[in-house]
Scaffold this motif. Structure first.
Motif, PDB file in Angstrom:
ATOM      1  N   ARG A   1      21.448  86.368 -14.892  1.00 28.52           N
ATOM      2  CA  ARG A   1      20.098  86.937 -14.825  1.00 28.52           C
ATOM      3  C   ARG A   1      19.729  87.250 -13.383  1.00 28.52           C
ATOM      4  O   ARG A   1      19.111  88.271 -13.092  1.00 28.52           O
ATOM      5  CB  ARG A   1      19.092  85.970 -15.439  1.00 28.52           C
ATOM      6  CG  ARG A   1      17.678  86.503 -15.447  1.00 28.52           C
ATOM      7  CD  ARG A   1      16.786  85.657 -16.317  1.00 28.52           C
ATOM      8  NE  ARG A   1      17.168  85.799 -17.718  1.00 28.52           N
ATOM      9  CZ  ARG A   1      16.837  84.938 -18.670  1.00 28.52           C
ATOM     10  NH1 ARG A   1      16.141  83.859 -18.369  1.00 28.52           N
ATOM     11  NH2 ARG A   1      17.209  85.146 -19.921  1.00 28.52           N
TER      12      ARG A   1
ATOM     13  N   HIS B   1      13.545  91.301 -20.429  1.00 36.16           N
ATOM     14  CA  HIS B   1      13.209  89.874 -20.426  1.00 36.16           C
ATOM     15  C   HIS B   1      11.786  89.666 -19.931  1.00 36.16           C
ATOM     16  O   HIS B   1      10.980  88.984 -20.574  1.00 36.16           O
ATOM     17  CB  HIS B   1      14.187  89.105 -19.538  1.00 36.16           C
ATOM     18  CG  HIS B   1      13.742  87.716 -19.202  1.00 36.16           C
ATOM     19  ND1 HIS B   1      13.811  86.677 -20.096  1.00 36.16           N
ATOM     20  CD2 HIS B   1      13.196  87.205 -18.059  1.00 36.16           C
ATOM     21  CE1 HIS B   1      13.329  85.587 -19.531  1.00 36.16           C
ATOM     22  NE2 HIS B   1      12.963  85.867 -18.292  1.00 36.16           N
ATOM     23  N   TRP B   2      11.448  90.281 -18.794  1.00 38.52           N
ATOM     24  CA  TRP B   2      10.124  90.082 -18.230  1.00 38.52           C
ATOM     25  C   TRP B   2       9.056  90.845 -19.003  1.00 38.52           C
ATOM     26  O   TRP B   2       7.902  90.391 -19.089  1.00 38.52           O
ATOM     27  CB  TRP B   2      10.115  90.464 -16.757  1.00 38.52           C
ATOM     28  CG  TRP B   2      10.895  89.504 -15.925  1.00 38.52           C
ATOM     29  CD1 TRP B   2      12.053  89.746 -15.243  1.00 38.52           C
ATOM     30  CD2 TRP B   2      10.601  88.113 -15.718  1.00 38.52           C
ATOM     31  NE1 TRP B   2      12.491  88.605 -14.626  1.00 38.52           N
ATOM     32  CE2 TRP B   2      11.627  87.594 -14.902  1.00 38.52           C
ATOM     33  CE3 TRP B   2       9.573  87.274 -16.150  1.00 38.52           C
ATOM     34  CZ2 TRP B   2      11.649  86.261 -14.506  1.00 38.52           C
ATOM     35  CZ3 TRP B   2       9.593  85.938 -15.759  1.00 38.52           C
ATOM     36  CH2 TRP B   2      10.625  85.452 -14.941  1.00 38.52           C
TER      37      TRP B   2
ATOM     38  N   ARG C   1       8.124  88.531 -21.725  1.00 36.08           N
ATOM     39  CA  ARG C   1       7.349  87.413 -21.189  1.00 36.08           C
ATOM     40  C   ARG C   1       5.915  87.837 -20.888  1.00 36.08           C
ATOM     41  O   ARG C   1       4.969  87.085 -21.119  1.00 36.08           O
ATOM     42  CB  ARG C   1       8.018  86.884 -19.907  1.00 36.08           C
ATOM     43  CG  ARG C   1       9.339  86.160 -20.124  1.00 36.08           C
ATOM     44  CD  ARG C   1       9.112  84.732 -20.605  1.00 36.08           C
ATOM     45  NE  ARG C   1       8.401  83.945 -19.601  1.00 36.08           N
ATOM     46  CZ  ARG C   1       8.999  83.249 -18.619  1.00 36.08           C
ATOM     47  NH1 ARG C   1      10.338  83.292 -18.497  1.00 36.08           N
ATOM     48  NH2 ARG C   1       8.292  82.526 -17.776  1.00 36.08           N
TER      49      ARG C   1
END
Length: 245
Positions: free
Chosen positions: A9, A70-71, A74
């Protein structure tokens, strides 16, 4: 096994040019630099949501633009009232209604994203965290890009941000650049392309000093010009253009 996932990551973040802001004081400075008007805000490169959180607390309507899936996920979980758009910020379609822009820009995209922003017509102010040398250069104004856009925008340097304020820590410091659209432009927007070609011609023209370059480019002899094109201020460029075209 968990260590390998984190390493993968981290490599992905570095490929995207992500340097996340971890200094809450800098976050507050960025948000506080926005004018206290209740217009919506577009945040570029929202990442882990450090700036998003303070924007939400300010009561503004926020759109967060983030490429990393991913973010982006989130952000949606952490801020249900924020509109999250997952895309490259260079491809984002800005709103047509008035808005402000805030962004912790990947250092490698600073120039291209700044150029993209300047072509957009609906935002009134932008507070950008960029590479220090770029912020200083833009605010100083002694370059072709600034001269080409100075009749319509003002550029201000609003502080230096040490590299330790980011994770992963970049090799250079950041700088806060504030760009404001002029309420009273120095030239009509319809003159933009012609004016920008004029500025490029002067910056790249031949001659020993600004006076000779301008004469070679336009056929006009204008007195009392500074030694070099980079020494001309925004008002000087607008006046020179009006007098010679």
């Amino acid at each position: 096994m968990p260590t390998r996932r984190r390493s993968a990551r981290d490599r992905a973040r570095r490929e995207l040019g992500q340097n996340f802001l971890i200094d809450e004081g800098v976050v507050r400075r960025l948000v506080d630099l926005l004018e206290p008007t209740p217009i919506p805000v577009v945040e570029l490169g929202a990442g882990s949501g450090a700036i998003t959180r303070d924007l939400v607390r300010s009561g503004r309507e926020v759109t967060a633009v983030e490429l990393d899936p991913h973010w982006a996920d989130r952000l949606r979980d952490a801020f249900p009232d924020v509109r999250v758009v997952r895309c490259d910020m260079l491809d984002y379609r800005f709103p047509t209604a008035e808005h402000a822009v805030v962004g912790n820009l990947p250092f490698g995209l600073t120039t291209s994203m700044t150029r993209r922003l300047l072509t957009e017509k609906s935002w009134s102010e932008a507070v950008l965290l960029v590479q220090w040398d770029v912020a200083r250069k833009r605010a100083k104004g002694a370059n072709q890009l600034n001269a080409q856009w100075a009749p319509w925008y003002e550029f201000q340097l609003r502080g230096r941000v040490p590299a330790r304020s980011f994770r992963p820590m970049p090799a250079v410091d950041g700088g806060i650049l504030k760009v404001r659209r002029r309420l009273q432009p120095l030239l009509p927007r319809g003159e933009q392309r012609r004016y920008q070609r004029f500025v490029e011609a002067v910056f790249t023209g031949r001659g020993r000093g600004t006076t000779e370059i301008v004469r070679n480019v336009t056929g006009h002899r204008v007195r009392n010009l500074p030694a070099l094109p980079r020494d001309l201020q925004a008002e000087d460029w607008a006046r020179l253009y009006a007098e010679t075209t």
